[in-house]
Design an enzyme around this catalytic site. Structure first.
Site, PDB file in Angstrom:
ATOM      1  N   HIS A 185     -68.561 -12.044  -7.363  1.00 23.85           N
ATOM      2  CA  HIS A 185     -68.034 -13.405  -7.299  1.00 23.85           C
ATOM      3  C   HIS A 185     -68.254 -14.025  -5.921  1.00 23.85           C
ATOM      4  O   HIS A 185     -68.550 -13.324  -4.958  1.00 23.85           O
ATOM      5  CB  HIS A 185     -66.546 -13.467  -7.679  1.00 23.85           C
ATOM      6  N   HIS A 230     -66.514 -16.840  -3.127  1.00 23.74           N
ATOM      7  CA  HIS A 230     -65.430 -17.704  -2.651  1.00 23.74           C
ATOM      8  C   HIS A 230     -66.044 -18.696  -1.673  1.00 23.74           C
ATOM      9  O   HIS A 230     -66.699 -18.282  -0.718  1.00 23.74           O
ATOM     10  CB  HIS A 230     -64.368 -16.912  -1.880  1.00 23.74           C
ATOM     11  N   TYR A 259     -52.909 -43.776  10.345  1.00 26.17           N
ATOM     12  CA  TYR A 259     -54.069 -44.306   9.638  1.00 26.17           C
ATOM     13  C   TYR A 259     -53.912 -45.804   9.396  1.00 26.17           C
ATOM     14  O   TYR A 259     -54.838 -46.595   9.618  1.00 26.17           O
ATOM     15  CB  TYR A 259     -54.273 -43.572   8.319  1.00 26.17           C
TER      16      TYR A 259
END
Length: 129
Positions: free
Chosen positions: A60, A62, A122
């Protein structure tokens, strides 16, 4: 927390992806794993995606990335899985099966947090523009 910028946005979007080879075959070893890492890093660089962490296990992958908001999680998964399958199968034809290299499914989780202070900052920055 590190906020990134594009011309029109400020963002902190982090995604954790996990995907497997078809039938969870333990094929991601040695030169195949090295080539896969090179392909994933090049793909990320070409598309303005930052790889925060990468772990290739025999059965697998990641991948933890920070991506601009123009990419949906599905687009990111399809990009990395599609490009890597095509290039790995070109270089290692023995990996080819009639079903393909990767299983169709994948895992994606989001990571990141936005505090009230970040939102205020922001908004104030946007007012200055």
């Amino acid at each position: 927390m590190h906020i990134k910028k594009t011309r029109w946005s400020h963002y902190n979007l982090n995604y954790h992806f996990v995907w497997i080879p078809k039938y969870r075959r333990k094929i991601l070893v040695g030169s195949i794993a090295e080539e896969l890492e090179r392909i994933l890093r090049n793909t990320a660089k070409q598309h303005g995606i930052e790889i925060l962490a990468l772990s290739i296990q025999p059965d697998h992958v990641h991948l933890f990335v920070s991506a601009p908001p123009r990419f949906s999680p599905a687009e990111i998964a399809n990009l990395f899985k599609g490009v890597s399958a095509r290039k790995l199968l070109e270089k290692f034809p023995e990996l080819r099966t009639k079903e393909g290299l990767w299983a169709r499914s994948y895992y994606v989780g989001t990571a990141g947090n936005v505090s009230e202070e970040t939102i205020r900052r922001y908004i104030e920055e946007c007012q200055d523009v």
